[in-house]
Design a protein around this motif. Structure first.
Motif, PDB file in Angstrom:
ATOM      1  N   VAL A   1       0.808  -1.228   0.000  1.00  0.00           N
ATOM      2  CA  VAL A   1       0.000   0.000   0.000  1.00  0.00           C
ATOM      3  C   VAL A   1       0.841   1.280   0.000  1.00  0.00           C
ATOM      4  CG1 VAL A   1      -1.604   1.368   1.405  1.00  0.00           C
ATOM      5  CG2 VAL A   1      -2.158  -0.986   0.801  1.00  0.00           C
ATOM      6  N   PRO A   2       1.875   1.416   0.841  1.00  0.00           N
ATOM      7  CA  PRO A   2       2.643   2.685   0.798  1.00  0.00           C
ATOM      8  C   PRO A   2       3.260   2.960  -0.572  1.00  0.00           C
ATOM      9  CG  PRO A   2       3.170   1.453   2.784  1.00  0.00           C
ATOM     10  CD  PRO A   2       2.336   0.553   1.926  1.00  0.00           C
ATOM     11  N   SER A   3       3.821   1.949  -1.214  1.00  0.00           N
ATOM     12  CA  SER A   3       4.411   2.145  -2.544  1.00  0.00           C
ATOM     13  C   SER A   3       3.347   2.494  -3.573  1.00  0.00           C
ATOM     14  CB  SER A   3       5.155   0.885  -2.986  1.00  0.00           C
ATOM     15  OG  SER A   3       6.188   0.601  -2.081  1.00  0.00           O
ATOM     16  N   LEU A   4       2.208   1.824  -3.505  1.00  0.00           N
ATOM     17  CA  LEU A   4       1.120   2.130  -4.436  1.00  0.00           C
ATOM     18  C   LEU A   4       0.591   3.542  -4.226  1.00  0.00           C
ATOM     19  CD1 LEU A   4      -0.930  -1.189  -4.560  1.00  0.00           C
ATOM     20  CD2 LEU A   4       0.460  -0.184  -6.371  1.00  0.00           C
ATOM     21  N   LEU A   5       0.525   3.968  -2.981  1.00  0.00           N
ATOM     22  CA  LEU A   5       0.052   5.324  -2.690  1.00  0.00           C
ATOM     23  C   LEU A   5       1.015   6.361  -3.279  1.00  0.00           C
ATOM     24  CD1 LEU A   5      -1.944   7.233  -1.320  1.00  0.00           C
ATOM     25  CD2 LEU A   5      -0.607   6.989   0.783  1.00  0.00           C
ATOM     26  N   ILE A   6       2.296   6.174  -3.064  1.00  0.00           N
ATOM     27  CA  ILE A   6       3.297   7.105  -3.608  1.00  0.00           C
ATOM     28  C   ILE A   6       3.245   7.095  -5.140  1.00  0.00           C
ATOM     29  CG2 ILE A   6       5.780   7.514  -3.855  1.00  0.00           C
ATOM     30  CD1 ILE A   6       6.010   6.432  -0.927  1.00  0.00           C
ATOM     31  N   GLY A   7       3.202   5.903  -5.727  1.00  0.00           N
ATOM     32  CA  GLY A   7       3.141   5.799  -7.186  1.00  0.00           C
ATOM     33  C   GLY A   7       1.876   6.414  -7.760  1.00  0.00           C
ATOM     34  N   SER A   8       0.751   6.208  -7.095  1.00  0.00           N
ATOM     35  CA  SER A   8      -0.521   6.768  -7.561  1.00  0.00           C
ATOM     36  C   SER A   8      -0.504   8.286  -7.536  1.00  0.00           C
ATOM     37  CB  SER A   8      -1.676   6.263  -6.695  1.00  0.00           C
ATOM     38  OG  SER A   8      -1.790   4.880  -6.768  1.00  0.00           O
ATOM     39  N   VAL A   9       0.022   8.845  -6.458  1.00  0.00           N
ATOM     40  CA  VAL A   9       0.080  10.305  -6.347  1.00  0.00           C
ATOM     41  C   VAL A   9       0.997  10.878  -7.422  1.00  0.00           C
ATOM     42  CG1 VAL A   9       0.863  12.216  -4.874  1.00  0.00           C
ATOM     43  CG2 VAL A   9      -0.530  10.380  -3.903  1.00  0.00           C
ATOM     44  N   ILE A  10       2.177  10.289  -7.602  1.00  0.00           N
ATOM     45  CA  ILE A  10       3.117  10.803  -8.609  1.00  0.00           C
ATOM     46  C   ILE A  10       2.517  10.701 -10.006  1.00  0.00           C
ATOM     47  CG2 ILE A  10       5.358  10.409  -9.710  1.00  0.00           C
ATOM     48  CD1 ILE A  10       6.399   9.558  -6.931  1.00  0.00           C
ATOM     49  N   ASN A  11       1.937   9.544 -10.359  1.00  0.00           N
ATOM     50  CA  ASN A  11       1.323   9.372 -11.677  1.00  0.00           C
ATOM     51  C   ASN A  11       0.202  10.383 -11.899  1.00  0.00           C
ATOM     52  OD1 ASN A  11       2.414   7.086 -13.328  1.00  0.00           O
ATOM     53  ND2 ASN A  11       2.098   5.985 -11.411  1.00  0.00           N
ATOM     54  N   THR A  12      -0.630  10.601 -10.880  1.00  0.00           N
ATOM     55  CA  THR A  12      -1.760  11.518 -11.012  1.00  0.00           C
ATOM     56  C   THR A  12      -1.288  12.961 -11.148  1.00  0.00           C
ATOM     57  OG1 THR A  12      -3.106  10.004  -9.689  1.00  0.00           O
ATOM     58  CG2 THR A  12      -3.954  12.227  -9.983  1.00  0.00           C
ATOM     59  N   VAL A  13      -0.288  13.351 -10.380  1.00  0.00           N
ATOM     60  CA  VAL A  13       0.227  14.726 -10.461  1.00  0.00           C
ATOM     61  C   VAL A  13       0.836  14.983 -11.840  1.00  0.00           C
ATOM     62  CG1 VAL A  13       2.037  16.271  -9.570  1.00  0.00           C
ATOM     63  CG2 VAL A  13       0.535  15.057  -7.989  1.00  0.00           C
ATOM     64  N   ILE A  14       1.602  14.025 -12.362  1.00  0.00           N
ATOM     65  CA  ILE A  14       2.179  14.185 -13.698  1.00  0.00           C
ATOM     66  C   ILE A  14       1.064  14.334 -14.734  1.00  0.00           C
ATOM     67  CG2 ILE A  14       3.503  13.046 -15.528  1.00  0.00           C
ATOM     68  CD1 ILE A  14       5.192  11.760 -13.283  1.00  0.00           C
ATOM     69  N   ALA A  15       0.043  13.488 -14.635  1.00  0.00           N
ATOM     70  CA  ALA A  15      -1.064  13.559 -15.598  1.00  0.00           C
ATOM     71  C   ALA A  15      -1.807  14.882 -15.488  1.00  0.00           C
ATOM     72  CB  ALA A  15      -2.026  12.392 -15.379  1.00  0.00           C
ATOM     73  N   LEU A  16      -2.091  15.323 -14.259  1.00  0.00           N
ATOM     74  CA  LEU A  16      -2.812  16.583 -14.080  1.00  0.00           C
ATOM     75  C   LEU A  16      -2.011  17.772 -14.589  1.00  0.00           C
ATOM     76  CD1 LEU A  16      -4.443  16.048 -10.568  1.00  0.00           C
ATOM     77  CD2 LEU A  16      -5.564  15.981 -12.805  1.00  0.00           C
ATOM     78  N   ALA A  17      -0.699  17.687 -14.506  1.00  0.00           N
ATOM     79  CA  ALA A  17       0.136  18.769 -15.032  1.00  0.00           C
ATOM     80  C   ALA A  17       0.170  18.750 -16.555  1.00  0.00           C
ATOM     81  CB  ALA A  17       1.552  18.646 -14.478  1.00  0.00           C
ATOM     82  N   ALA A  18       0.132  17.582 -17.150  1.00  0.00           N
ATOM     83  CA  ALA A  18       0.265  17.462 -18.610  1.00  0.00           C
ATOM     84  C   ALA A  18      -1.053  17.637 -19.361  1.00  0.00           C
ATOM     85  CB  ALA A  18       0.875  16.111 -18.959  1.00  0.00           C
ATOM     86  N   ILE A  19      -2.164  17.252 -18.764  1.00  0.00           N
ATOM     87  CA  ILE A  19      -3.450  17.263 -19.477  1.00  0.00           C
ATOM     88  C   ILE A  19      -3.800  18.639 -20.048  1.00  0.00           C
ATOM     89  CG2 ILE A  19      -5.964  17.051 -19.151  1.00  0.00           C
ATOM     90  CD1 ILE A  19      -5.333  14.566 -17.396  1.00  0.00           C
ATOM     91  N   PRO A  20      -3.739  19.722 -19.270  1.00  0.00           N
ATOM     92  CA  PRO A  20      -4.114  21.030 -19.860  1.00  0.00           C
ATOM     93  C   PRO A  20      -3.216  21.436 -21.027  1.00  0.00           C
ATOM     94  CG  PRO A  20      -3.928  21.201 -17.467  1.00  0.00           C
ATOM     95  CD  PRO A  20      -3.431  19.845 -17.851  1.00  0.00           C
ATOM     96  N   ARG A  21      -1.954  21.076 -20.963  1.00  0.00           N
ATOM     97  CA  ARG A  21      -1.030  21.444 -22.029  1.00  0.00           C
ATOM     98  C   ARG A  21      -1.272  20.629 -23.289  1.00  0.00           C
ATOM     99  NH1 ARG A  21       0.412  22.322 -17.211  1.00  0.00           N
ATOM    100  NH2 ARG A  21       1.923  23.885 -16.574  1.00  0.00           N
ATOM    101  N   LEU A  22      -1.616  19.366 -23.114  1.00  0.00           N
ATOM    102  CA  LEU A  22      -1.833  18.495 -24.271  1.00  0.00           C
ATOM    103  C   LEU A  22      -3.234  18.619 -24.846  1.00  0.00           C
ATOM    104  CD1 LEU A  22       0.057  15.310 -23.058  1.00  0.00           C
ATOM    105  CD2 LEU A  22       0.822  17.019 -24.696  1.00  0.00           C
ATOM    106  N   THR A  23      -4.203  19.004 -24.023  1.00  0.00           N
ATOM    107  CA  THR A  23      -5.579  19.136 -24.502  1.00  0.00           C
ATOM    108  C   THR A  23      -5.665  20.150 -25.628  1.00  0.00           C
ATOM    109  OG1 THR A  23      -6.422  18.565 -22.327  1.00  0.00           O
ATOM    110  CG2 THR A  23      -7.946  19.649 -23.806  1.00  0.00           C
ATOM    111  N   SER A  24      -4.967  21.262 -25.478  1.00  0.00           N
ATOM    112  CA  SER A  24      -5.024  22.283 -26.521  1.00  0.00           C
ATOM    113  C   SER A  24      -4.410  21.774 -27.819  1.00  0.00           C
ATOM    114  CB  SER A  24      -4.328  23.561 -26.065  1.00  0.00           C
ATOM    115  OG  SER A  24      -2.962  23.302 -25.791  1.00  0.00           O
ATOM    116  N   LEU A  25      -3.346  20.973 -27.730  1.00  0.00           N
ATOM    117  CA  LEU A  25      -2.737  20.413 -28.938  1.00  0.00           C
ATOM    118  C   LEU A  25      -3.670  19.425 -29.630  1.00  0.00           C
ATOM    119  CD1 LEU A  25       0.917  19.779 -27.743  1.00  0.00           C
ATOM    120  CD2 LEU A  25       0.129  21.516 -29.337  1.00  0.00           C
TER     121      LEU A  25
END
Length: 163
Positions: free
Chosen positions: A127-151
């Protein structure tokens, strides 16, 4: 038009392979940065497309890690597909809810079957590793989505004008 979508999904699946090589320290070697491309695909190309990228991304990550859980990775791939599908469906209406449910689902709910298939110690260890991985994956996606949506939207609008 479908050819460009398939190409986009292939590129995101390839990005999952790259992310699968960036591991999060865990008791199982398949926790990695392989799901953020699936989250991108779920928002940019639809929830179903994101689910497909998630399933393939996890299986490729498990392959790179040596399939430490054997055929149980098929169950994990289905769980990942469902979680990413849910994220894609909820993201349009509520980004925070979609992100929170994905993180909670991936970190705490998805490993629940393994508490019964293996033991409670495995669940508590992963669980701790999955929690860390989930947060990192989600933050990266949330940062990239607005930039890629316009493209992606620009490309779709340009294609429609040509038709």
């Amino acid at each position: 038009m479908k050819g460009k979508v398939v190409s986009g999904l292939a590129m995101l699946t390839a990005l999952s392979v790259v992310g699968a090589m960036i591991k999060i320290p865990a008791i199982v070697g398949s926790v990695a940065l392989d799901v953020f491309p699936a989250l991108l695909a779920a928002v940019l190309f639809g929830a179903g497309a994101g689910a497909v990228v998630a399933a393939f991304g996890h299986l490729l990550s498990a392959l790179i890690g040596g399939f430490p859980l054997g055929p149980m990775h098929l169950l994990i791939a289905v769980e990942m597909a469902m979680l990413v599908w849910m994220f894609g469906r909820l993201y349009k209406n509520n980004k925070v809810l979609a992100s929170a449910l994905f993180i909670i689902g991936n970190a705490f709910v998805a490993p629940l079957p393994f508490m019964f298939l293996m033991n409670v110690g495995f669940y508590l260890g992963i669980v701790p590793s999955l929690l860390i991985g989930s947060v990192i994956n989600t933050v990266i996606a949330l940062a990239a989505i607005p930039r890629l949506t316009s493209l992606v939207n620009f490309g779709l609008a340009k294609r429609e004008e040509k038709l």
